[in-house]
Each structure stands twice: as structure tokens, then as C-alpha cells.
Design a protein around this motif. Structure first.
Motif, PDB file in Angstrom:
ATOM      1  N   MET A 164      55.704 145.459   8.228  1.00 51.49           N
ATOM      2  CA  MET A 164      55.134 144.903   9.282  1.00 51.49           C
ATOM      3  C   MET A 164      56.357 143.645   9.674  1.00 51.49           C
ATOM      4  SD  MET A 164      51.541 143.444   8.610  1.00 51.49           S
ATOM      5  CE  MET A 164      50.243 145.334   9.803  1.00 51.49           C
ATOM      6  N   ALA A 165      55.764 142.927  11.147  1.00 49.97           N
ATOM      7  CA  ALA A 165      56.654 141.921  10.970  1.00 49.97           C
ATOM      8  C   ALA A 165      55.160 140.257  10.579  1.00 49.97           C
ATOM      9  CB  ALA A 165      56.820 141.601  12.653  1.00 49.97           C
ATOM     10  N   LYS A 166      55.547 139.363  10.323  1.00 49.66           N
ATOM     11  CA  LYS A 166      55.492 138.424   9.922  1.00 49.66           C
ATOM     12  C   LYS A 166      55.105 137.151  10.787  1.00 49.66           C
ATOM     13  CE  LYS A 166      56.298 133.833   6.980  1.00 49.66           C
ATOM     14  NZ  LYS A 166      57.037 133.553   6.532  1.00 49.66           N
ATOM     15  N   ARG A 167      53.808 136.464  11.120  1.00 49.88           N
ATOM     16  CA  ARG A 167      52.860 136.023  12.201  1.00 49.88           C
ATOM     17  C   ARG A 167      53.246 134.691  11.864  1.00 49.88           C
ATOM     18  NH1 ARG A 167      46.823 136.699  14.445  1.00 49.88           N
ATOM     19  NH2 ARG A 167      46.485 135.152  12.017  1.00 49.88           N
ATOM     20  N   THR A 168      54.000 133.865  12.121  1.00 43.02           N
ATOM     21  CA  THR A 168      54.286 132.611  12.056  1.00 43.02           C
ATOM     22  C   THR A 168      53.821 131.801  13.374  1.00 43.02           C
ATOM     23  OG1 THR A 168      57.047 132.808  10.918  1.00 43.02           O
ATOM     24  CG2 THR A 168      55.840 130.757  11.347  1.00 43.02           C
ATOM     25  N   ARG A 169      53.056 130.993  13.047  1.00 43.77           N
ATOM     26  CA  ARG A 169      52.745 129.714  14.296  1.00 43.77           C
ATOM     27  C   ARG A 169      53.537 128.794  14.472  1.00 43.77           C
ATOM     28  NH1 ARG A 169      49.273 125.205  12.771  1.00 43.77           N
ATOM     29  NH2 ARG A 169      49.117 123.726  14.232  1.00 43.77           N
ATOM     30  N   ILE A 170      54.390 128.653  15.297  1.00 45.20           N
ATOM     31  CA  ILE A 170      54.680 127.910  16.113  1.00 45.20           C
ATOM     32  C   ILE A 170      55.101 125.986  16.740  1.00 45.20           C
ATOM     33  CG2 ILE A 170      56.753 127.092  17.976  1.00 45.20           C
ATOM     34  CD1 ILE A 170      57.210 129.362  15.256  1.00 45.20           C
ATOM     35  N   ILE A 171      55.380 125.150  16.074  1.00 44.39           N
ATOM     36  CA  ILE A 171      54.662 123.990  16.561  1.00 44.39           C
ATOM     37  C   ILE A 171      56.275 122.971  17.104  1.00 44.39           C
ATOM     38  CG2 ILE A 171      54.256 122.457  15.890  1.00 44.39           C
ATOM     39  CD1 ILE A 171      52.823 123.332  13.837  1.00 44.39           C
ATOM     40  N   SER A 172      55.965 122.212  18.033  1.00 40.69           N
ATOM     41  CA  SER A 172      56.778 121.199  19.392  1.00 40.69           C
ATOM     42  C   SER A 172      56.256 120.081  18.831  1.00 40.69           C
ATOM     43  CB  SER A 172      57.290 122.110  20.242  1.00 40.69           C
ATOM     44  OG  SER A 172      57.765 121.553  20.539  1.00 40.69           O
ATOM     45  N   PRO A 173      57.125 119.402  18.096  1.00 34.42           N
ATOM     46  CA  PRO A 173      56.858 118.053  18.639  1.00 34.42           C
ATOM     47  C   PRO A 173      56.343 117.562  19.718  1.00 34.42           C
ATOM     48  CG  PRO A 173      58.832 118.279  17.558  1.00 34.42           C
ATOM     49  CD  PRO A 173      58.308 119.261  18.026  1.00 34.42           C
ATOM     50  N   LYS A 174      56.932 118.253  20.986  1.00 31.53           N
ATOM     51  CA  LYS A 174      57.039 117.667  22.724  1.00 31.53           C
ATOM     52  C   LYS A 174      55.646 118.373  22.983  1.00 31.53           C
ATOM     53  CE  LYS A 174      61.443 117.463  23.484  1.00 31.53           C
ATOM     54  NZ  LYS A 174      62.869 118.232  23.848  1.00 31.53           N
ATOM     55  N   VAL A 175      54.613 118.756  21.971  1.00 34.21           N
ATOM     56  CA  VAL A 175      53.738 120.250  23.073  1.00 34.21           C
ATOM     57  C   VAL A 175      51.948 119.626  21.652  1.00 34.21           C
ATOM     58  CG1 VAL A 175      52.514 122.352  23.529  1.00 34.21           C
ATOM     59  CG2 VAL A 175      54.755 121.711  23.939  1.00 34.21           C
ATOM     60  N   ALA A 176      50.990 118.864  22.617  1.00 35.66           N
ATOM     61  CA  ALA A 176      50.577 118.671  21.461  1.00 35.66           C
ATOM     62  C   ALA A 176      49.604 120.254  21.414  1.00 35.66           C
ATOM     63  CB  ALA A 176      49.186 117.398  22.114  1.00 35.66           C
ATOM     64  N   GLU A 177      49.071 119.674  19.541  1.00 36.71           N
ATOM     65  CA  GLU A 177      48.425 121.125  18.758  1.00 36.71           C
ATOM     66  C   GLU A 177      47.109 120.789  19.297  1.00 36.71           C
ATOM     67  OE1 GLU A 177      49.547 123.988  16.746  1.00 36.71           O
ATOM     68  OE2 GLU A 177      50.958 122.987  18.555  1.00 36.71           O
ATOM     69  N   PRO A 178      46.684 121.585  19.668  1.00 36.68           N
ATOM     70  CA  PRO A 178      45.089 121.754  19.740  1.00 36.68           C
ATOM     71  C   PRO A 178      44.354 121.694  18.829  1.00 36.68           C
ATOM     72  CG  PRO A 178      45.977 123.964  19.360  1.00 36.68           C
ATOM     73  CD  PRO A 178      46.416 123.398  19.108  1.00 36.68           C
ATOM     74  N   PRO A 179      42.716 120.886  18.444  1.00 35.00           N
ATOM     75  CA  PRO A 179      42.152 120.753  16.744  1.00 35.00           C
ATOM     76  C   PRO A 179      41.990 121.410  16.192  1.00 35.00           C
ATOM     77  CG  PRO A 179      40.380 120.478  19.490  1.00 35.00           C
ATOM     78  CD  PRO A 179      42.549 120.996  19.446  1.00 35.00           C
ATOM     79  N   PRO A 180      42.215 121.663  14.841  1.00 26.00           N
ATOM     80  CA  PRO A 180      42.759 122.940  13.662  1.00 26.00           C
ATOM     81  C   PRO A 180      41.189 123.879  14.115  1.00 26.00           C
ATOM     82  CG  PRO A 180      41.960 120.636  12.874  1.00 26.00           C
ATOM     83  CD  PRO A 180      41.812 120.678  13.941  1.00 26.00           C
ATOM     84  N   GLN A 181      41.885 125.379  13.778  1.00 35.29           N
ATOM     85  CA  GLN A 181      40.554 126.046  13.842  1.00 35.29           C
ATOM     86  C   GLN A 181      39.862 126.160  15.075  1.00 35.29           C
ATOM     87  OE1 GLN A 181      37.707 125.365  11.294  1.00 35.29           O
ATOM     88  NE2 GLN A 181      39.133 125.728   8.935  1.00 35.29           N
ATOM     89  N   ARG A 182      41.022 126.095  16.106  1.00 34.76           N
ATOM     90  CA  ARG A 182      40.296 126.415  17.872  1.00 34.76           C
ATOM     91  C   ARG A 182      41.393 127.461  18.713  1.00 34.76           C
ATOM     92  NH1 ARG A 182      38.256 121.359  20.802  1.00 34.76           N
ATOM     93  NH2 ARG A 182      36.791 120.823  19.444  1.00 34.76           N
ATOM     94  N   TRP A 183      42.627 127.228  18.035  1.00 40.39           N
ATOM     95  CA  TRP A 183      42.980 128.398  18.692  1.00 40.39           C
ATOM     96  C   TRP A 183      45.102 127.334  18.323  1.00 40.39           C
ATOM     97  CZ3 TRP A 183      41.146 124.831  22.191  1.00 40.39           C
ATOM     98  CH2 TRP A 183      42.092 124.491  23.140  1.00 40.39           C
ATOM     99  N   SER A 184      45.946 128.677  18.389  1.00 36.28           N
ATOM    100  CA  SER A 184      47.060 128.696  17.916  1.00 36.28           C
ATOM    101  C   SER A 184      48.141 128.854  19.683  1.00 36.28           C
ATOM    102  CB  SER A 184      47.925 129.462  17.517  1.00 36.28           C
ATOM    103  OG  SER A 184      47.196 129.529  16.285  1.00 36.28           O
ATOM    104  N   ASN A 185      48.105 127.240  20.155  1.00 38.23           N
ATOM    105  CA  ASN A 185      49.789 127.509  20.903  1.00 38.23           C
ATOM    106  C   ASN A 185      50.985 128.177  21.039  1.00 38.23           C
ATOM    107  OD1 ASN A 185      48.341 124.880  22.714  1.00 38.23           O
ATOM    108  ND2 ASN A 185      49.750 123.354  21.603  1.00 38.23           N
ATOM    109  N   CYS A 186      51.142 128.491  20.090  1.00 39.43           N
ATOM    110  CA  CYS A 186      52.519 129.901  19.615  1.00 39.43           C
ATOM    111  C   CYS A 186      52.013 130.114  18.699  1.00 39.43           C
ATOM    112  CB  CYS A 186      53.781 128.435  19.851  1.00 39.43           C
ATOM    113  SG  CYS A 186      54.966 130.171  20.342  1.00 39.43           S
ATOM    114  N   LEU A 187      52.657 131.563  18.936  1.00 42.61           N
ATOM    115  CA  LEU A 187      52.771 132.108  17.196  1.00 42.61           C
ATOM    116  C   LEU A 187      53.899 132.999  17.565  1.00 42.61           C
ATOM    117  CD1 LEU A 187      49.220 133.658  16.805  1.00 42.61           C
ATOM    118  CD2 LEU A 187      50.364 132.146  15.314  1.00 42.61           C
ATOM    119  N   ARG A 188      54.721 133.574  16.542  1.00 41.54           N
ATOM    120  CA  ARG A 188      55.874 134.246  16.809  1.00 41.54           C
ATOM    121  C   ARG A 188      55.428 135.226  15.854  1.00 41.54           C
ATOM    122  NH1 ARG A 188      62.623 133.292  16.017  1.00 41.54           N
ATOM    123  NH2 ARG A 188      62.809 135.869  15.578  1.00 41.54           N
TER     124      ARG A 188
END
Length: 132
Positions: free
Chosen positions: A1-25
Motif C-alpha cells: 500500500m502506498a504511503k500518504r505524505t503531506r507536502i509543504i512548500s515554504p512558498k505556499v501558505a498552509e491552511p489552518p490545522p484540521q481543515r484540509w491539506s494543500n498537497c498530498l503525495r
């Protein structure tokens, strides 16, 4: 099974905690949620072209943070308040992608999160799939 990883970029502001993820791999797939031209508390860009340039830049940053390149994007869904301005989005898209452009869906909607938000774009990338 493929692992799910939250991706963060310092150039893209993150949403507030527990709302959504901008990007998942997940494995070699990257899923970028609906991006807007929001920078801080303000929507940047006076029209669909300027907003789309900002959005495609955010998508590029997130895909690169996930280990890929922008031409690994295989699908975009574009939500547009006024479909008559679609050529402005296509112009911005042509400045970001090369080679085979991603499959695209364009949808006109009544409104987005704020009245000054004219465009929202989500993307799917497959790391390593570009011909570049």
C-alpha cells in the motif's frame, strides 16, 4: 500500500490545522487541492490571467516540493467565475507547462470563496511522468 505524505512548500501558505491539506503525495501521485491567488489575507491579481499565474506558480512549488517537476502534472481542473475569460487562464497555463499539456477540465461556477477570487485550480501529478 502506498504511503500518504503531506507536502509543504515554504512558498505556499498552509491552511489552518484540521481543515484540509494543500498537497498530498501518495506513492508517485501528487494531489494539489484547489489553489487560489490568496497571498496572506488578500487575493492577488486583478484578472484571471494574473490570478492563474500565481496559482500555477503555487502548483509548481508544491509538485517540486513533492520531488517532481511541473511537467509531471497530468490533470488540472479549473473553476472559473466567468468562462468568457478562459483564454486568460490558457495564456498563463502556456507560460508554465511545456511538452504535452495536462488533461484539463474547465468549469464555470457561480462564485468562489470571496468575490475577488476569479479562479481556483486543482491538479494531479504523477512524479517522473514528464518527457522532460
Amino acid at each position: 500500500m502506498a504511503k500518504r505524505t503531506r507536502i509543504i512548500s515554504p512558498k505556499v501558505a498552509e491552511p489552518p490545522p484540521q481543515r484540509w491539506s494543500n498537497c498530498l503525495r501518495v506513492g508517485n501521485m501528487v494531489f494539489v487541492s484547489g489553489m487560489t491567488a490568496r497571498v496572506g489575507e488578500k487575493i492577488e491579481g486583478a484578472d484571471e490571467y494574473e490570478q492563474s499565474r500565481i496559482i500555477f506558480g503555487k502548483i509548481k512549488d508544491l509538485v517540486e516540493a513533492a520531488g517532481g517537476q511541473v511537467d509531471d502534472v497530468v490533470k488540472v481542473t479549473i473553476f472559473l467565475v466567468d468562462i468568457r475569460n478562459n483564454t486568460k487562464v490558457w495564456k498563463a497555463r502556456s507560460e508554465v507547462f511545456s511538452g504535452d499539456f495536462p488533461a484539463s477540465t474547465l468549469v464555470e461556477i457561480r462564485a468562489l470563496a470571496t468575490p475577488d477570487t476569479l479562479v481556483e485550480i486543482e491538479a494531479v501529478a504523477m512524479i517522473g511522468s514528464s518527457s522532460a
